[in-house]
Motif scaffolding. Structure first.
Motif, PDB file in Angstrom:
ATOM      1  N   ASN A  72       2.391 -33.821  -3.412  1.00 39.78           N
ATOM      2  CA  ASN A  72       2.573 -35.152  -4.065  1.00 39.78           C
ATOM      3  C   ASN A  72       2.836 -35.252  -5.314  1.00 39.78           C
ATOM      4  O   ASN A  72       2.451 -34.393  -6.163  1.00 39.78           O
ATOM      5  N   GLU A  73       3.476 -36.100  -5.845  1.00 35.13           N
ATOM      6  CA  GLU A  73       3.458 -36.617  -7.278  1.00 35.13           C
ATOM      7  C   GLU A  73       2.378 -36.870  -7.990  1.00 35.13           C
ATOM      8  O   GLU A  73       1.347 -37.222  -7.236  1.00 35.13           O
ATOM      9  N   THR A  79       4.187 -26.203   2.378  1.00 36.05           N
ATOM     10  CA  THR A  79       3.781 -27.479   1.992  1.00 36.05           C
ATOM     11  C   THR A  79       4.251 -27.802   0.431  1.00 36.05           C
ATOM     12  O   THR A  79       4.120 -26.927  -0.444  1.00 36.05           O
ATOM     13  N   THR A  80       4.711 -29.043   0.533  1.00 38.09           N
ATOM     14  CA  THR A  80       5.024 -29.306  -0.855  1.00 38.09           C
ATOM     15  C   THR A  80       4.118 -30.655  -1.395  1.00 38.09           C
ATOM     16  O   THR A  80       3.550 -31.327  -0.525  1.00 38.09           O
ATOM     17  N   ASP A 111      -3.175 -37.114   1.751  1.00 41.44           N
ATOM     18  CA  ASP A 111      -2.678 -37.937   0.511  1.00 41.44           C
ATOM     19  C   ASP A 111      -2.061 -37.105  -0.782  1.00 41.44           C
ATOM     20  O   ASP A 111      -1.455 -37.592  -1.330  1.00 41.44           O
ATOM     21  N   HIS A 125      -3.281 -46.110   1.229  1.00 44.85           N
ATOM     22  CA  HIS A 125      -2.052 -45.232   1.293  1.00 44.85           C
ATOM     23  C   HIS A 125      -1.795 -44.834   2.664  1.00 44.85           C
ATOM     24  O   HIS A 125      -1.278 -43.910   2.883  1.00 44.85           O
ATOM     25  N   ILE A 155      -0.262 -34.416   0.037  1.00 41.01           N
ATOM     26  CA  ILE A 155       0.912 -33.658   0.150  1.00 41.01           C
ATOM     27  C   ILE A 155       2.027 -34.519   0.082  1.00 41.01           C
ATOM     28  O   ILE A 155       1.951 -35.772  -0.045  1.00 41.01           O
ATOM     29  N   GLU A 156       3.358 -33.808   0.134  1.00 39.04           N
ATOM     30  CA  GLU A 156       4.482 -34.511   0.232  1.00 39.04           C
ATOM     31  C   GLU A 156       5.021 -34.367   1.675  1.00 39.04           C
ATOM     32  O   GLU A 156       5.203 -35.144   2.468  1.00 39.04           O
ATOM     33  N   TYR A 157       5.551 -32.912   1.867  1.00 40.67           N
ATOM     34  CA  TYR A 157       5.875 -32.540   3.313  1.00 40.67           C
ATOM     35  C   TYR A 157       5.087 -31.302   3.496  1.00 40.67           C
ATOM     36  O   TYR A 157       5.052 -30.447   2.740  1.00 40.67           O
ATOM     37  N   TYR A 210      -1.584 -38.693  -7.273  1.00 36.77           N
ATOM     38  CA  TYR A 210      -1.890 -38.352  -5.846  1.00 36.77           C
ATOM     39  C   TYR A 210      -2.141 -36.773  -5.411  1.00 36.77           C
ATOM     40  O   TYR A 210      -2.961 -36.363  -4.636  1.00 36.77           O
ATOM     41  N   LYS A 211      -1.574 -36.075  -6.471  1.00 34.99           N
ATOM     42  CA  LYS A 211      -1.546 -34.411  -6.180  1.00 34.99           C
ATOM     43  C   LYS A 211      -3.116 -33.955  -6.401  1.00 34.99           C
ATOM     44  O   LYS A 211      -3.478 -32.933  -5.679  1.00 34.99           O
TER      45      LYS A 211
END
Length: 409
Positions: free
Chosen positions: A265-266, A262-263, A252, A54, A254-256, A269-270
């Motif tokens: 990940n789906e 921080t947002t 890995d 990833h 994280i999204e942003y 991976y969260k």
């Protein structure tokens, strides 16, 4: 399907000698040995496909990502989960339990709630709930057993309207017995509780089906099923996982990331922070392929045959006492026992002197030992590479233990 009678040939470590004797490994409940094909596949990955999953668009990163995600898909198939988002890779069953405790338990329990477990639980499925109870004000309540290891009458009724979590082993690592999953799960769900099922001792030895078991969380470790150490699995129903906050933070998962926010990940991976154990995932994938080359039903039947062979012979030895049920059909490859006047560590040391590996101690289940008034025991645990001649050698040495220790039988 391959014949299980030939499985022992696949394990290079079983060709070793120890103290001038052929190595006999009867401690598979602690960790299973690794067949050549699993080792070969991992080495091939490490030497020719080693990249950071990833992360990156070059060929090695892409191949490592594919290997890692292919392993996830293989887990979905192996345990009959509904979708890949329900499969979280961890280090082992213990880390999986901690993830549930921290991300679900701490965020969903409060004073007045109950957590119900059995007294036979491995510390990984016990200390975690002590922690959650202490932090949230919830009550930890135990279901107790009879002398044979079955739940006492009425114990299931401790699962009531105040119960939020019911956690128990699919198969006990000491008693070798399968707990009544359907009965306990149905009872838990009838009062709105979630079920946490410890599959560390069941997944390597029998077919497990998440949709049939209908548990809410399920955990197991690769190293107990012919994979390498350091890879484990948490299965969780998607709706529960979606609602849970992350357990670990970092790359890995994280999204942003902005300076102050921080947002995440789906799924899945969260819950997989940092560089993942791609080598371990490859090993787990290979191990599942290896086990399926024999068939899980055949593995379970073979182990039943081994238990039926050794258990009555073990019980015929004077001064030997089996813990829990003495019904061979209720022992899934695991038999714990004591020898009068001889400490389990001494029993294990004498066996080791003849090249025979067994486990001794409290088996990470001290409350169970206290309940049965057995502080420690010796544990014999078998797997698909165990042979009857291994068990014969074990029995022959066990018969000499008290004599070696100076007792006149």
């Amino acid at each position: 399907m391959r014949p299980i009678s030939e499985a022992y040939k696949d394990f290079p470590i079983l060709k070793r000698e120890h103290n001038g004797h052929r190595l006999i490994y009867l401690d598979s409940g602690a960790t299973a040995q690794i067949p050549q094909m699993v080792a070969d596949r991992v080495v091939n990955h490490m030497l020719y496909h080693n990249g950071n999953p990833h992360r990156g668009s070059h060929i090695l990163a892409i191949e490592a990502s594919e290997a890692y995600e292919n392993a996830r898909e293989r887990v979905v198939e192996f345990i009959n989960a509904r979708e890949r988002e329900e499969i979280i890779f961890t280090r082992n069953s213990t880390e999986s339990m901690n993830l549930i405790a921290y991300s679900y338990g701490l965020n969903n329990l409060q004073a007045g709630d109950k957590i119900v477990i059995t007294v036979a639980e491995h510390h990984a499925n016990l200390v975690t709930w002590q922690f959650v109870a202490n932090k949230t004000g919830a009550t930890l309540e135990y279901m107790y057993l009879d002398e044979s290891g079955h739940l006492k009458d009425g114990e299931i009724n401790k699962i009531d309207e105040y119960t939020k979590i019911v956690a128990f082993a699919h198969v006990s690592n000491v008693l070798g017995m399968e707990f009544p999953v359907k009965e306990l799960t149905d009872k838990a769900h009838s009062v709105g509780a979630v079920v946490v099922l410890d599959g560390a001792q069941s997944t390597p030895h029998m077919k497990v089906d998440m949709q049939e078991l209908d548990c809410d969380f399920f955990v197991f470790s690769g190293h107990k099923m012919c994979a390498s150490q350091g890879i484990g699995v948490l299965y969780g129903k998607r709706a529960l996982l979606e609602a849970m906050p992350p357990f670990l933070l970092g790359g890995d998962m994280i999204e942003y990331v902005k300076e102050q926010t921080t947002t995440f990940n789906e799924l899945p991976y969260k819950f997989e922070a940092g560089t993942p154990n791609a080598d371990g995932a490859v090993a787990l994938h290979a191990a599942m392929d290896y086990l399926d080359s024999f068939g899980m039903d055949a593995i379970e039947a073979y182990e039943e045959e081994l238990v039926a062979y050794v258990l009555p012979k073990l019980m015929d030895i004077p001064h030997v006492h089996v813990i829990g049920s003495t019904n061979a059909k209720e022992k899934h490859g695991v038999i714990a026992f004591t020898v009068d006047d001889v400490h389990p560590h001494d029993v294990a040391t004498i066996l080791d002197s003849k090249g025979i590996c067994v486990r001794s101690g409290h088996h990470c289940a001290q409350p169970l030992g206290a309940f049965y008034k057995v502080a420690a025991s010796t544990r014999l645990s078998m797997y698909l590479y165990t042979r009857k001649e291994d068990l014969d050698a074990f029995l022959d040495v066990l018969k000499t233990v008290r004599t070696v220790m100076g007792f006149e039988d």
